[in-house]
Design an enzyme around this catalytic site. Structure first.
Site, PDB file in Angstrom:
ATOM      1  N   SER A 111       5.509   9.292  -0.374  1.00 40.35           N
ATOM      2  CA  SER A 111       4.293   8.545  -0.672  1.00 40.35           C
ATOM      3  C   SER A 111       3.029   9.267  -0.241  1.00 40.35           C
ATOM      4  O   SER A 111       2.783  10.392  -0.644  1.00 40.35           O
ATOM      5  CB  SER A 111       4.399   7.161  -0.043  1.00 40.35           C
ATOM      6  OG  SER A 111       3.342   6.367  -0.472  1.00 40.35           O
ATOM      7  N   HIS A 112       2.278   8.629   0.644  1.00 48.69           N
ATOM      8  CA  HIS A 112       0.970   9.162   1.054  1.00 48.69           C
ATOM      9  C   HIS A 112       1.107  10.164   2.197  1.00 48.69           C
ATOM     10  O   HIS A 112       0.110  10.735   2.632  1.00 48.69           O
ATOM     11  CB  HIS A 112       0.095   8.001   1.509  1.00 48.69           C
ATOM     12  CG  HIS A 112       0.782   7.159   2.550  1.00 48.69           C
ATOM     13  ND1 HIS A 112       1.863   6.370   2.236  1.00 48.69           N
ATOM     14  CD2 HIS A 112       0.586   7.037   3.868  1.00 48.69           C
ATOM     15  CE1 HIS A 112       2.290   5.782   3.332  1.00 48.69           C
ATOM     16  NE2 HIS A 112       1.542   6.171   4.345  1.00 48.69           N
ATOM     17  N   ASP A 275      -2.239   7.715  -4.681  1.00 48.66           N
ATOM     18  CA  ASP A 275      -1.588   8.466  -3.595  1.00 48.66           C
ATOM     19  C   ASP A 275      -0.539   9.452  -4.112  1.00 48.66           C
ATOM     20  O   ASP A 275      -0.434   9.693  -5.315  1.00 48.66           O
ATOM     21  CB  ASP A 275      -0.947   7.492  -2.595  1.00 48.66           C
ATOM     22  CG  ASP A 275       0.247   6.777  -3.187  1.00 48.66           C
ATOM     23  OD1 ASP A 275       0.282   6.602  -4.417  1.00 48.66           O
ATOM     24  OD2 ASP A 275       1.167   6.407  -2.434  1.00 48.66           O
ATOM     25  N   ASP A 277       2.671   9.462  -4.724  1.00 45.41           N
ATOM     26  CA  ASP A 277       3.604   9.092  -5.790  1.00 45.41           C
ATOM     27  C   ASP A 277       3.017   8.096  -6.788  1.00 45.41           C
ATOM     28  O   ASP A 277       3.751   7.534  -7.608  1.00 45.41           O
ATOM     29  CB  ASP A 277       4.905   8.546  -5.195  1.00 45.41           C
ATOM     30  CG  ASP A 277       4.697   7.319  -4.343  1.00 45.41           C
ATOM     31  OD1 ASP A 277       3.605   7.187  -3.749  1.00 45.41           O
ATOM     32  OD2 ASP A 277       5.611   6.480  -4.244  1.00 45.41           O
ATOM     33  N   ARG A 280      -0.140   3.675  -4.999  1.00 49.17           N
ATOM     34  CA  ARG A 280      -1.271   3.048  -4.304  1.00 49.17           C
ATOM     35  C   ARG A 280      -2.569   3.274  -5.069  1.00 49.17           C
ATOM     36  O   ARG A 280      -2.669   4.205  -5.861  1.00 49.17           O
ATOM     37  CB  ARG A 280      -1.449   3.656  -2.915  1.00 49.17           C
ATOM     38  CG  ARG A 280      -0.276   3.410  -2.011  1.00 49.17           C
ATOM     39  CD  ARG A 280      -0.570   3.917  -0.623  1.00 49.17           C
ATOM     40  NE  ARG A 280       0.512   3.570   0.265  1.00 49.17           N
ATOM     41  CZ  ARG A 280       0.398   3.429   1.571  1.00 49.17           C
ATOM     42  NH1 ARG A 280      -0.775   3.626   2.152  1.00 49.17           N
ATOM     43  NH2 ARG A 280       1.435   3.107   2.314  1.00 49.17           N
TER      44      ARG A 280
HETATM   45  C1  G16 Z   1       5.210   1.580   1.693  1.00 50.27           C
HETATM   46  C2  G16 Z   1       5.725   0.266   1.185  1.00 50.27           C
HETATM   47  C3  G16 Z   1       4.653  -0.770   1.255  1.00 50.27           C
HETATM   48  C4  G16 Z   1       4.105  -0.860   2.673  1.00 50.27           C
HETATM   49  C5  G16 Z   1       3.628   0.508   3.123  1.00 50.27           C
HETATM   50  C6  G16 Z   1       3.234   0.517   4.582  1.00 50.27           C
HETATM   51  O1  G16 Z   1       4.225   2.033   0.819  1.00 50.27           O
HETATM   52  O2  G16 Z   1       6.169   0.382  -0.142  1.00 50.27           O
HETATM   53  O3  G16 Z   1       5.189  -1.971   0.852  1.00 50.27           O
HETATM   54  O4  G16 Z   1       3.048  -1.765   2.736  1.00 50.27           O
HETATM   55  O5  G16 Z   1       4.667   1.441   2.976  1.00 50.27           O
HETATM   56  O6  G16 Z   1       4.363   0.229   5.349  1.00 50.27           O
HETATM   57  P1  G16 Z   1       4.349   0.413   6.914  1.00 50.27           P
HETATM   58  O7  G16 Z   1       3.219  -0.441   7.410  1.00 50.27           O
HETATM   59  O8  G16 Z   1       5.683  -0.037   7.382  1.00 50.27           O
HETATM   60  O9  G16 Z   1       4.062   1.876   7.196  1.00 50.27           O
HETATM   61  P2  G16 Z   1       4.252   3.512   0.294  1.00 50.27           P
HETATM   62  O10 G16 Z   1       3.058   3.620  -0.601  1.00 50.27           O
HETATM   63  O11 G16 Z   1       4.153   4.360   1.534  1.00 50.27           O
HETATM   64  O12 G16 Z   1       5.549   3.667  -0.399  1.00 50.27           O
END
Ligand code: G16
Length: 541
Positions: A111-112, A275, A277, A280
């Protein structure tokens, strides 16, 4: 030889969104293979079925895909669909899984989180509905990692990922598809492309989309430039890079600084970023930051401008730490509003059961039931469609929203790389006090109620406990504390603050100032500054 002996490797428990580790961890012998075989072992009915594979293009993406192909062939999958160049944004992967009925998909992304040889990699499994594996499936996969003794991997020639077309390895058909086409077709079916094109090419409207050298570049170019007529220069950092150009592909005010600067210095009407992938989004109006919680609420309130949602929404949902702005819209529109734990996987059942159409999170995630992932470009198109149809600016729409519903001031403070034991102990200490907090005051604000969030899925009755400590104050303010489930080193403490200001109140304050009383109260109660040894958070959203 296809059968390979192995043994369990510790630490393969997926977090909020799949397994995320440093690239070097994934490069260890058998590490990726163990996890992929555990995913396959957890899907006993997939022999002969179709599997979708793609990723955000980060470092190690291509090698991992060749490994997954060889393993899927040995495990008897009938067909593999792979994005060209190994690329599929997370929402595009969800779209493809749904369009070409599959037993699921493997999405490679952290992801990010940053990419590169010393940075992060990730892998997650999405089910046949196109959404992240449920809590229970995630647990089955994890249990498989604890008892694995062998994996299957065929000895085959690598697939040329850069050429679309069909080939065969063993009994498995391998189809490399255009990564963008199916997703674009889906977007065309949801939005009024003519209205958006008229807005964008009308002469007055100026926009910028920052793809952050991540996966959305090709998607944004096709939709915004080729189909909606935006200038080439309005999509920046459009070329996906294995290391995201050395940046952190996280669409917030800190990491999307180039976009923020352009919107400001060039007087743009609309700015957006996505982001690593592509799931976001961050949106900006002219000199106007739109908080993701507010964005979700506004999109729900204005959804009738968008053709696909003109008939109304089935219901809405938000993650617990997300501000309650959405709830106010739901109450007015007489919609059910669900409160789920952090993690997109919790929305899947609600969408499959047709209980909700829109959902979102404070962590820059917004989406609808068109796929089963959050979708960055979809959110951008929602905004553009609403701007085109309403004829208003983003800032005017947001201000009118606050004037109608009041404003839920929101901020999240992140303390990154905190000692994991110390962070756990701090939350444990608070957990131990929760029952005694009601009626006591901190920095002059009285606690009304405090608890630890637990969620019972209304569709399959799965219970998810320990989903965040929340403290509600008598003035309507709320503080939530939890540890991130997506980091790869140390712990990240997330502290979420929100406070409602009625429509008749002060609607134009800086959120950090408006939330100061709550921030002080949380520090007095939890001792964040003293216990983390940090004077200020590392990231403020
Ligand atoms: C992932 C999850 C989201 C979550 C985010 C932050 O996003 O898919 O549902 O809100 O992580 O999670 P945490 O607070 O546990 O770090 P992404 O965009 O990173 O895949």
């Amino acid at each position: 030889m296809t059968q390979h002996t192995t043994q369990p490797i510790s630490g393969q428990k997926p977090g909020t969104s799949g397994l995320r580790k440093k690239v070097k961890v994934f490069q260890q012998a058998n590490y990726l293979e163990n996890f992929v075989q555990s995913i396959f072992n957890a899907q006993p009915n997939c022999a002969g079925e179709r599997l979708v594979v793609g990723g955000d293009g980060r470092y190690f993406n291509r090698e991992a895909i060749q490994t997954i192909i060889a393993m899927a062939v040995a495990n008897g999958f009938g067909e593999l669909i792979i994005g060209q160049g190994g690329i599929l944004s997370t929402p595009a992967a969800s779209c493809v899984i749904r369009k070409y009925p599959s037993c699921g998909g493997i999405v490679l992304s952290a992801s990010h989180n940053p990419g590169g040889p010393d940075e992060d990699f990730g892998i997650k499994f999405n089910g046949s509905n196109g959404g992240p594996a449920t809590e229970s499936m995630t647990e089955v996969i994890y249990q498989e990692t604890l008892s694995i003794t062998e994996y299957l991997k065929a000895d085959i020639e690598p697939i040329n990922l850069d050429l679309t077309g069909e080939s065969k390895r063993g009994n498995t058909v391998i189809r490399v598809i255009d990564s963008v086409a199916d997703y674009v077709e889906l977007m065309r079916s949801l939005f009024d492309f003519d209205a958006m094109r008229a807005l964008i090419t009308g002469g007055e409207f100026k926009l910028c989309f920052d793809a952050m050298h991540a996966v959305t570049g090709p998607y944004a170019k096709e939709i915004l430039v080729n189909q909606l007529g935006a200038s080439q220069s309005s999509v920046i950092n459009a070329e996906p890079k294995e290391d995201f150009g050395g940046h952190h592909p996280d669409p917030n005010l800190v990491h999307a600084a180039e976009l923020v600067d352009r919107v400001k210095t060039q007087g743009l009407d609309f700015g957006a970023a996505s982001d690593g992938d592509g799931d976001r989004n961050m949106v900006l109006g002219r000199n106007f930051y739109i908080n993701p919680c507010d964005s979700l609420a506004l999109l729900a309130a204005q959804s009738s401008h968008i053709p696909a949602y003109a008939e109304g929404l089935a219901g809405v949902a938000r993650s617990m730490p997300t501000s309650r702005a959405l709830d106010r819209v739901a109450a007015k529109l007489k919609l059910d509003c669900y409160e789920t734990p952090t993690g997109w996987k919790f929305f899947g059942n609600l969408m499959d059961d047709a209980r909700i159409t829109f959902c979102g999170e404070e962590s820059f995630g917004t989406g609808s039931s068109h796929v089963r992932e959050k979708d960055g470009l979809w959110a951008v198109l929602c905004w553009l469609n609403i701007l085109a149809s309403s004829g208003q600016t983003a800032a005017d729409l947001m201000r009118a929203h606050w004037a109608e519903y009041g404003r839920d001031y929101f901020t999240r403070h992140d303390y990154e790389g905190v000692d994991a034991d110390a962070a756990a102990e701090m939350l444990n200490e608070l957990r131990g006090k929760l029952e005694t907090l009601a009626g006591t005051s901190f920095a002059g604000i009285e606690v009304a109620q405090a608890d630890e969030f637990s969620y019972t899925d209304p569709v399959d009755a799965t219970v998810s406990k320990g989903q965040g400590l929340r403290i509600l104050f008598v003035n309507g303010g709320r503080v939530v504390l939890r540890l991130s489930g997506t980091g790869t080193s140390g712990a990240t403490l997330r502290v979420y603050y929100d406070q409602f200001e009625p429509a008749s109140g002060k609607l134009e304050q800086n959120p950090q100032e408006a939330l100061q009383p709550l921030i002080r109260a949380a520090d007095a109660l939890v001792g964040i500054t003293a216990k983390t040894g940090r004077n200020a958070p590392d990231v403020i959203t």
